[in-house]
Design an enzyme around this catalytic site. Structure first.
Site, short mmCIF file in Angstrom:
data_model
loop_
_atom_site.label_atom_id
_atom_site.label_comp_id
_atom_site.label_asym_id
_atom_site.label_seq_id
_atom_site.Cartn_x
_atom_site.Cartn_y
_atom_site.Cartn_z
N ASP A 184 47.93 90.29 39.82
CA ASP A 184 48.52 88.74 39.77
C ASP A 184 49.10 88.19 38.48
O ASP A 184 48.84 87.43 37.82
CB ASP A 184 47.07 87.91 39.74
CG ASP A 184 47.15 86.59 40.07
OD1 ASP A 184 48.41 86.26 40.80
OD2 ASP A 184 46.42 85.68 39.88
N ASN A 209 49.65 83.35 34.06
CA ASN A 209 48.33 84.40 33.70
C ASN A 209 48.68 85.18 32.43
O ASN A 209 48.11 86.14 32.11
CB ASN A 209 48.12 85.37 34.73
CG ASN A 209 47.34 84.57 35.89
OD1 ASN A 209 46.95 83.50 35.78
ND2 ASN A 209 47.33 85.32 37.20
N ASP A 257 43.53 86.55 32.53
CA ASP A 257 43.10 86.28 34.01
C ASP A 257 43.00 87.56 34.92
O ASP A 257 43.88 87.83 35.66
CB ASP A 257 44.25 85.37 34.52
CG ASP A 257 43.40 84.06 35.10
OD1 ASP A 257 42.27 84.29 35.77
OD2 ASP A 257 44.09 83.02 35.01
N THR A 304 49.63 85.26 43.87
CA THR A 304 50.66 84.17 44.18
C THR A 304 51.62 84.68 44.97
O THR A 304 52.29 85.81 44.91
CB THR A 304 51.26 83.77 42.79
OG1 THR A 304 50.16 83.51 41.99
CG2 THR A 304 51.87 82.11 43.06
P1 AMP Z 1 42.02 79.49 32.96
O1 AMP Z 1 40.65 78.76 33.44
O2 AMP Z 1 41.87 80.73 32.48
O3 AMP Z 1 42.94 79.11 34.10
O4 AMP Z 1 42.40 78.42 31.60
C1 AMP Z 1 42.62 77.01 31.80
C2 AMP Z 1 43.59 76.50 30.57
O5 AMP Z 1 42.92 77.10 29.15
C3 AMP Z 1 44.88 77.85 30.58
O6 AMP Z 1 45.86 77.15 31.34
C4 AMP Z 1 45.31 77.86 29.21
O7 AMP Z 1 46.17 76.73 28.79
C5 AMP Z 1 44.06 77.46 28.46
N1 AMP Z 1 43.45 78.72 27.87
C6 AMP Z 1 42.76 79.64 28.58
N2 AMP Z 1 42.39 80.79 28.02
C7 AMP Z 1 42.81 80.57 26.79
C8 AMP Z 1 42.78 81.36 25.44
N3 AMP Z 1 42.28 82.47 25.51
N4 AMP Z 1 43.49 80.71 24.37
C9 AMP Z 1 43.89 79.60 24.50
N5 AMP Z 1 44.08 78.92 25.53
C10 AMP Z 1 43.61 79.23 26.67
#
Ligand code: AMP
Length: 248
Positions: free
Chosen positions: A139, A144, A157, A174
């Protein structure tokens, strides 16, 4: 965070000071957090068990944790550990200060050749690490990929990743980044990540993925026929790289 490598240590929410929300995902929110003792800054991903169960994502999450926590590479987002309480599961992740690559790409529309080459080199290096451990990401796409404090890319991810060769015929990922063998439900291997690398390179240079179309059926057909149209700004070297990785 030396605690993370010692399996006997168990994390709990009170080990962290919670800061601002960094983003919202499918199963919960991600927060900036700081481990109280070491002051080490992390991203804490908080997911609700009820949502995970409802969407049948428990197995996927277990796989994500198992695989991502064992991968160590500067361009792969570290998963330091996890813990849970009655209602939630928490992932302790490396904090990627500069946020999503997707946002940067949308802001800039496209990257110049040098930036794209530098980014693609980092993704290749990370994928080499995955593949040498028999892990297929499946993915790879700008959404990601996160950007660390020094501007380095971090593949994140691993929810769709798999230890090859199991689940070889599962269609996932995707649409725009799907490899033809996945669309055709044929057995596939780690080369699907190289296909994504070609699609990613194209999107970096052009600002949109090569097979994009409002009608999904057309996208499917274009992928299977490898129907790539290059705008003039994509030079011969980039074209041959994109064509080359999809044929590897
Ligand atoms: P996710 O649930 O992994 O899709 O995360 C949701 C959002 O949180 C992402 O789109 C990023 O903008 C932010 N995010 C996730 N993981 C991180 C990380 N390790 N560091 C900074 N921002 C993060």
């Amino acid at each position: 965070m030396s605690k993370t490598t010692a399996p006997e240590m168990v994390w709990k929410l009170s080990d962290f000071e919670i800061g601002r929300a960094l983003g919202k995902g499918k199963f919960g929110n991600v927060y900036l957090a700081r481990e109280v003792k070491s002051k080490y800054v992390v991203a804490l991903k908080v997911m609700f068990k009820a949502d995970l169960t409802k969407h049948k994502a428990v197995h996927q999450l277990k796989r994500e944790i198992e695989i991502q926590s064992h991968l160590r590479h500067p361009n792969i987002l570290r998963l330091f550990g996890y813990f849970y309480d009655d209602n939630r599961v928490y992932l302790i992740l490396e904090y990627a200060k500069e946020g999503e690559l997707y946002d940067k790409l949308r802001k800039m529309h496209a990257f110049d050749n040098q930036t794209a080459a530098n980014y693609i080199y980092q993704i290749i290096d990370a994928l080499e690490c995955c593949h040498s451990r028999k892990v297929i990401h499946r993915d790879i796409k700008p959404e990601n990929i996160l950007i660390g404090a020094n501007g380095d890319l971090k593949i994140a991810d691993f929810g769709w990743c798999v230890h090859s060769p199991s689940s070889r015929e599962t269609v996932c990922g995707t649409l725009d980044y799907l490899a033809p063998e996945m669309i055709l439900r044929q057995p596939y291997n780690e080369k699907v990540d190289l296909w994504c690398l070609g699609v990613l390179t194209y999107e970096f240079l052009v600002g949109k993925p090569p097979f994009e179309h409002k009608d999904q059926l057309v996208t499917y057909k274009r992928i299977v026929n490898v129907d790539v149209q290059y705008p003039n700004e994509v030079n011969d070297l980039a074209r041959s790289f994109i064509n080359g990785v999809s044929l590897l």
